[in-house]
Structures are given as structure tokens and as C-alpha cells.
Design a protein around this motif. Structure first.
Motif, PDB file in Angstrom:
ATOM      1  N   TYR A  29       0.830  -1.202   0.000  1.00  0.00           N
ATOM      2  CA  TYR A  29       0.000   0.000   0.000  1.00  0.00           C
ATOM      3  C   TYR A  29       0.867   1.255   0.000  1.00  0.00           C
ATOM      4  CZ  TYR A  29      -3.490   3.454   1.306  1.00  0.00           C
ATOM      5  OH  TYR A  29      -4.285   4.569   1.335  1.00  0.00           O
ATOM      6  N   ASP A  30       1.949   1.250   0.745  1.00  0.00           N
ATOM      7  CA  ASP A  30       2.846   2.406   0.780  1.00  0.00           C
ATOM      8  C   ASP A  30       3.521   2.604  -0.588  1.00  0.00           C
ATOM      9  OD1 ASP A  30       3.989   4.614   2.072  1.00  0.00           O
ATOM     10  OD2 ASP A  30       5.724   3.468   2.734  1.00  0.00           O
ATOM     11  N   ILE A  31       3.926   1.514  -1.225  1.00  0.00           N
ATOM     12  CA  ILE A  31       4.517   1.611  -2.563  1.00  0.00           C
ATOM     13  C   ILE A  31       3.491   2.187  -3.527  1.00  0.00           C
ATOM     14  CG2 ILE A  31       5.500   0.315  -4.492  1.00  0.00           C
ATOM     15  CD1 ILE A  31       6.529  -1.737  -2.387  1.00  0.00           C
ATOM     16  N   ALA A  32       2.251   1.711  -3.448  1.00  0.00           N
ATOM     17  CA  ALA A  32       1.187   2.200  -4.335  1.00  0.00           C
ATOM     18  C   ALA A  32       0.958   3.694  -4.133  1.00  0.00           C
ATOM     19  CB  ALA A  32      -0.102   1.418  -4.086  1.00  0.00           C
ATOM     20  N   ARG A  33       0.884   4.143  -2.889  1.00  0.00           N
ATOM     21  CA  ARG A  33       0.658   5.571  -2.619  1.00  0.00           C
ATOM     22  C   ARG A  33       1.797   6.418  -3.151  1.00  0.00           C
ATOM     23  NH1 ARG A  33      -0.472   6.950   3.393  1.00  0.00           N
ATOM     24  NH2 ARG A  33       1.561   6.010   3.492  1.00  0.00           N
ATOM     25  N   ARG A  34       3.010   5.968  -2.965  1.00  0.00           N
ATOM     26  CA  ARG A  34       4.169   6.777  -3.360  1.00  0.00           C
ATOM     27  C   ARG A  34       4.434   6.772  -4.860  1.00  0.00           C
ATOM     28  NH1 ARG A  34       8.231   7.608   1.223  1.00  0.00           N
ATOM     29  NH2 ARG A  34       6.988   7.182   3.054  1.00  0.00           N
ATOM     30  N   THR A  35       4.022   5.720  -5.543  1.00  0.00           N
ATOM     31  CA  THR A  35       4.250   5.665  -6.988  1.00  0.00           C
ATOM     32  C   THR A  35       3.017   6.056  -7.785  1.00  0.00           C
ATOM     33  OG1 THR A  35       3.626   3.332  -7.108  1.00  0.00           O
ATOM     34  CG2 THR A  35       5.992   3.837  -6.808  1.00  0.00           C
ATOM     35  N   GLY A  36       1.850   6.056  -7.151  1.00  0.00           N
ATOM     36  CA  GLY A  36       0.613   6.351  -7.862  1.00  0.00           C
ATOM     37  C   GLY A  36       0.080   5.175  -8.663  1.00  0.00           C
ATOM     38  N   THR A  41      -2.084  -3.023 -10.949  1.00  0.00           N
ATOM     39  CA  THR A  41      -0.832  -2.889 -11.682  1.00  0.00           C
ATOM     40  C   THR A  41       0.348  -3.264 -10.796  1.00  0.00           C
ATOM     41  OG1 THR A  41      -1.724  -1.134 -13.078  1.00  0.00           O
ATOM     42  CG2 THR A  41       0.682  -1.232 -12.864  1.00  0.00           C
ATOM     43  N   LEU A  42       0.317  -2.785  -9.559  1.00  0.00           N
ATOM     44  CA  LEU A  42       1.468  -2.932  -8.669  1.00  0.00           C
ATOM     45  C   LEU A  42       1.739  -4.372  -8.245  1.00  0.00           C
ATOM     46  CD1 LEU A  42       3.726  -1.699  -6.962  1.00  0.00           C
ATOM     47  CD2 LEU A  42       2.038  -1.462  -5.117  1.00  0.00           C
ATOM     48  N   TYR A  43       0.729  -5.083  -7.763  1.00  0.00           N
ATOM     49  CA  TYR A  43       0.995  -6.402  -7.184  1.00  0.00           C
ATOM     50  C   TYR A  43       1.495  -7.421  -8.213  1.00  0.00           C
ATOM     51  CZ  TYR A  43      -0.521  -4.559  -2.776  1.00  0.00           C
ATOM     52  OH  TYR A  43      -0.598  -3.803  -1.638  1.00  0.00           O
ATOM     53  N   PRO A  44       0.970  -7.451  -9.440  1.00  0.00           N
ATOM     54  CA  PRO A  44       1.590  -8.336 -10.440  1.00  0.00           C
ATOM     55  C   PRO A  44       3.038  -7.933 -10.751  1.00  0.00           C
ATOM     56  CG  PRO A  44      -0.621  -7.738 -11.124  1.00  0.00           C
ATOM     57  CD  PRO A  44      -0.288  -6.882  -9.933  1.00  0.00           C
ATOM     58  N   ALA A  47       5.194  -9.195  -7.978  1.00  0.00           N
ATOM     59  CA  ALA A  47       5.351 -10.653  -8.103  1.00  0.00           C
ATOM     60  C   ALA A  47       6.384 -10.990  -9.183  1.00  0.00           C
ATOM     61  CB  ALA A  47       4.010 -11.306  -8.424  1.00  0.00           C
ATOM     62  N   ARG A  48       6.337 -10.282 -10.312  1.00  0.00           N
ATOM     63  CA  ARG A  48       7.327 -10.539 -11.377  1.00  0.00           C
ATOM     64  C   ARG A  48       8.736 -10.202 -10.905  1.00  0.00           C
ATOM     65  NH1 ARG A  48       3.183  -8.400 -14.495  1.00  0.00           N
ATOM     66  NH2 ARG A  48       4.141  -6.330 -14.556  1.00  0.00           N
ATOM     67  N   LEU A  49       8.896  -9.093 -10.211  1.00  0.00           N
ATOM     68  CA  LEU A  49      10.220  -8.719  -9.712  1.00  0.00           C
ATOM     69  C   LEU A  49      10.721  -9.740  -8.692  1.00  0.00           C
ATOM     70  CD1 LEU A  49       9.871  -4.838  -9.393  1.00  0.00           C
ATOM     71  CD2 LEU A  49      11.027  -6.140 -11.195  1.00  0.00           C
ATOM     72  N   ALA A  50       9.840 -10.242  -7.850  1.00  0.00           N
ATOM     73  CA  ALA A  50      10.232 -11.272  -6.880  1.00  0.00           C
ATOM     74  C   ALA A  50      10.601 -12.572  -7.602  1.00  0.00           C
ATOM     75  CB  ALA A  50       9.101 -11.511  -5.880  1.00  0.00           C
ATOM     76  N   ASP A  51       9.848 -12.937  -8.647  1.00  0.00           N
ATOM     77  CA  ASP A  51      10.160 -14.147  -9.422  1.00  0.00           C
ATOM     78  C   ASP A  51      11.536 -14.052 -10.081  1.00  0.00           C
ATOM     79  OD1 ASP A  51       7.752 -15.299  -8.753  1.00  0.00           O
ATOM     80  OD2 ASP A  51       6.786 -14.861 -10.682  1.00  0.00           O
ATOM     81  N   ARG A  52      11.959 -12.840 -10.426  1.00  0.00           N
ATOM     82  CA  ARG A  52      13.279 -12.631 -11.039  1.00  0.00           C
ATOM     83  C   ARG A  52      14.379 -12.453  -9.992  1.00  0.00           C
ATOM     84  NH1 ARG A  52      10.644  -8.308 -14.858  1.00  0.00           N
ATOM     85  NH2 ARG A  52       9.768  -9.704 -16.410  1.00  0.00           N
ATOM     86  N   SER A  53      14.031 -12.620  -8.722  1.00  0.00           N
ATOM     87  CA  SER A  53      14.962 -12.477  -7.588  1.00  0.00           C
ATOM     88  C   SER A  53      15.459 -11.046  -7.412  1.00  0.00           C
ATOM     89  CB  SER A  53      16.147 -13.438  -7.726  1.00  0.00           C
ATOM     90  OG  SER A  53      15.686 -14.764  -7.734  1.00  0.00           O
ATOM     91  N   TYR A  54      14.675 -10.066  -7.862  1.00  0.00           N
ATOM     92  CA  TYR A  54      15.014  -8.662  -7.638  1.00  0.00           C
ATOM     93  C   TYR A  54      14.429  -8.157  -6.324  1.00  0.00           C
ATOM     94  CZ  TYR A  54      16.443  -8.382 -12.571  1.00  0.00           C
ATOM     95  OH  TYR A  54      17.056  -8.561 -13.778  1.00  0.00           O
ATOM     96  N   LEU A  55      13.415  -8.861  -5.811  1.00  0.00           N
ATOM     97  CA  LEU A  55      12.800  -8.483  -4.540  1.00  0.00           C
ATOM     98  C   LEU A  55      12.819  -9.656  -3.579  1.00  0.00           C
ATOM     99  CD1 LEU A  55       9.512  -6.580  -5.481  1.00  0.00           C
ATOM    100  CD2 LEU A  55      11.717  -5.621  -4.846  1.00  0.00           C
ATOM    101  N   GLU A  56      13.025  -9.325  -2.335  1.00  0.00           N
ATOM    102  CA  GLU A  56      12.869 -10.269  -1.234  1.00  0.00           C
ATOM    103  C   GLU A  56      11.498  -9.969  -0.631  1.00  0.00           C
ATOM    104  OE1 GLU A  56      15.306 -11.218   2.900  1.00  0.00           O
ATOM    105  OE2 GLU A  56      16.029  -9.683   1.537  1.00  0.00           O
ATOM    106  N   THR A  57      10.758 -10.987  -0.261  1.00  0.00           N
ATOM    107  CA  THR A  57       9.431 -10.777   0.315  1.00  0.00           C
ATOM    108  C   THR A  57       9.304 -11.537   1.630  1.00  0.00           C
ATOM    109  OG1 THR A  57       8.402 -12.656  -0.788  1.00  0.00           O
ATOM    110  CG2 THR A  57       8.430 -10.577  -2.000  1.00  0.00           C
ATOM    111  N   ARG A  58       8.452 -11.025   2.481  1.00  0.00           N
ATOM    112  CA  ARG A  58       8.128 -11.720   3.734  1.00  0.00           C
ATOM    113  C   ARG A  58       6.828 -11.157   4.268  1.00  0.00           C
ATOM    114  NH1 ARG A  58       9.255  -8.837   8.616  1.00  0.00           N
ATOM    115  NH2 ARG A  58      10.611  -7.047   8.306  1.00  0.00           N
TER     116      ARG A  58
END
Length: 106
Positions: A29-36, A41-44, A47-58
Motif C-alpha cells: 500500500y505504501d509503494i502504491a501511494r508513493r508511486t501512484g 498494476t502494482l501487485y503483479p 510478483a514478477r520482480l520477486a520471481d526474477r529475484s530482484y525483490l525479497e518478500t516476507r
């Protein structure tokens, strides 16, 4: 030559925000607010960035009573490198795309 998916302006806006504080855990939600970006759009994109190992999630470990845990995101070392590469090779998104939220507790 077709553009790589991680150089799209929406992806660049997320990279720019997260690269500004790469060790910080961000919630969607904070990412969505700050990027608009909308959640559809944001959550997919996350997920793609995490699948490419660019993001760590928890999941948030200790949410306040009455609120479910939030899913948190931050750049991995590979993600920070890719964010820097993308920033060097393409023009920056409009300044209005990544905006600070005044008084945000982060």
C-alpha cells in the motif's frame, strides 16, 4: 528492439522508490501511494520482480491486534544492481510518479 519488461516506466518508478532506501521493508500500500500505481498494476509487477529475484518478500511478523499481517518487499542485491542499471539506461519517470508521503511512519 523491444523494451525489456523491467525498464517500463511503472517498473522504473518502483525501482526508484525502493532503491532510495534499499534495506527498508516496504508494504504494498505504501509503494502504491508513493508511486501512484493501482493495486491491479502494482501487485503483479511486484510478483514478477520477486520471481526474477530482484525483490525479497516476507510477511509482517507482529501486526497490531485486529489487523492481518502485511506482505513486505525490499530489493535484493541483484535488484539493487538492476535498479541502478535501469536508472542509468533510461530516462527518469516523471517526478510526480514517485512522491513522498508527508508524515508517513514508514
Amino acid at each position: 528492439m523491444p523494451r525489456r519488461p523491467d525498464t517500463h516506466p511503472r517498473t522504473r518508478a518502483v525501482f526508484e522508490l525502493l532503491a532510495g532506501d534499499p534495506g527498508h521493508w516496504w508494504y504494498g500500500y505504501d509503494i502504491a501511494r508513493r508511486t501512484g500505481l493501482s493495486s491491479g498494476t502494482l501487485y503483479p509487477l511486484l510478483a514478477r520482480l520477486a520471481d526474477r529475484s530482484y525483490l525479497e518478500t516476507r510477511w509482517e511478523s507482529d501486526p497490531p491486534p485486529g489487523r492481518p499481517p502485511r506482505h513486505l518487499y525490499r530489493l535484493t542485491a541483484d535488484g539493487a544492481r538492476r535498479a541502478a542499471e535501469v536508472a542509468r539506461m533510461t530516462p527518469s519517470p516523471s517526478p510526480a510518479r514517485v512522491r513522498p508521503i508527508l508524515g508517513s511512519a514508514r
